[in-house]
Design a protein around this motif. Structure first.
Motif, short mmCIF file in Angstrom:
data_model
loop_
_atom_site.label_atom_id
_atom_site.label_comp_id
_atom_site.label_asym_id
_atom_site.label_seq_id
_atom_site.Cartn_x
_atom_site.Cartn_y
_atom_site.Cartn_z
N GLN A 63 0.83 -1.20 0.00
CA GLN A 63 0.00 0.00 0.00
C GLN A 63 0.86 1.25 0.00
O GLN A 63 0.55 2.23 -0.67
N LEU A 64 1.98 1.23 0.73
CA LEU A 64 2.90 2.37 0.72
C LEU A 64 3.48 2.59 -0.67
O LEU A 64 3.60 3.73 -1.13
N PHE A 65 3.84 1.51 -1.38
CA PHE A 65 4.33 1.65 -2.76
C PHE A 65 3.29 2.35 -3.62
O PHE A 65 3.61 3.26 -4.38
N THR A 69 4.17 6.21 -4.96
CA THR A 69 4.51 6.27 -6.38
C THR A 69 3.35 6.74 -7.23
O THR A 69 3.55 7.20 -8.35
N GLY A 70 2.13 6.63 -6.70
CA GLY A 70 0.96 6.97 -7.50
C GLY A 70 0.65 5.93 -8.56
O GLY A 70 -0.16 6.16 -9.45
N CYS A 71 1.28 4.77 -8.46
CA CYS A 71 1.08 3.67 -9.41
C CYS A 71 0.33 2.54 -8.73
O CYS A 71 0.63 2.23 -7.57
N HIS A 117 -2.41 -11.23 -12.11
CA HIS A 117 -3.07 -9.95 -11.99
C HIS A 117 -4.18 -9.77 -10.96
O HIS A 117 -4.75 -8.70 -10.91
N PRO A 118 -4.55 -10.71 -10.14
CA PRO A 118 -5.79 -10.51 -9.40
C PRO A 118 -5.80 -9.51 -8.26
O PRO A 118 -6.85 -9.05 -7.89
N TYR A 119 -4.68 -9.15 -7.67
CA TYR A 119 -4.68 -8.27 -6.51
C TYR A 119 -4.06 -6.94 -6.87
O TYR A 119 -2.93 -6.90 -7.35
N ARG A 120 -4.79 -5.86 -6.65
CA ARG A 120 -4.29 -4.53 -7.00
C ARG A 120 -4.43 -3.59 -5.80
O ARG A 120 -5.41 -3.63 -5.08
N PHE A 121 -3.43 -2.75 -5.63
CA PHE A 121 -3.48 -1.67 -4.65
C PHE A 121 -3.42 -0.37 -5.44
O PHE A 121 -2.49 -0.14 -6.18
N ASP A 122 -4.42 0.47 -5.32
CA ASP A 122 -4.44 1.75 -6.05
C ASP A 122 -4.35 2.89 -5.07
O ASP A 122 -4.68 2.80 -3.95
#
Length: 122
Positions: A63-65, A69-71, A117-122
């Motif tokens: 989550q910090l990444f 980074t905004g990515c 690809h299933p897990y994303r942190f935005d």
């Protein structure tokens, strides 16, 4: 992740150790942002971070990444075999290399086929 704290004084509280741990995670994330910013300034276009290995198990770090980074951060379905899958993905991509957007589409299709690809942190 493993590490040690050397040369720093700690008070006797668990709170102080937790604070130093969090600051270490922030430092790693900020260093990653520096790399992304430098690469983007050099003409690359980094829009997502694909993570694997032991660090991908640290949800707070992921989550910090994403935050610094905004990515979006994309994690593999299984961190246990992500490195070998990534190697296979790159080998397949190199063997089937195409030009332009076809290359990007092919790489994405390969990642989807490897369940990356299933897990994303935005």
């Amino acid at each position: 992740m493993r590490g040690s704290i050397m040369g720093l004084t700690l008070d006797s509280s668990l709170h102080d150790l937790a604070r130093k741990f969090h600051l270490t995670l922030e430092s790693i994330a900020l260093q990653t942002r520096h790399i992304v910013d430098s690469m983007n300034a050099a003409g690359h276009k980094i829009t997502e971070l694909y993570m694997s290995g032991g660090q991908a198990k640290n949800i707070k770090l992921m989550q910090l990444f994403a935050d610094v980074t905004g990515c979006p951060v994309v994690l593999p379905e299984s961190t246990a075999d992500a490195v070998s899958r990534g190697s296979a993905m790159l080998a397949r991509f190199a063997a089937e290399r195409q030009e332009g957007n076809q290359a990007k589409d092919l790489l994405w299709d390969i990642m989807v086929s490897l369940k990356f690809h299933p897990y994303r942190f935005d």
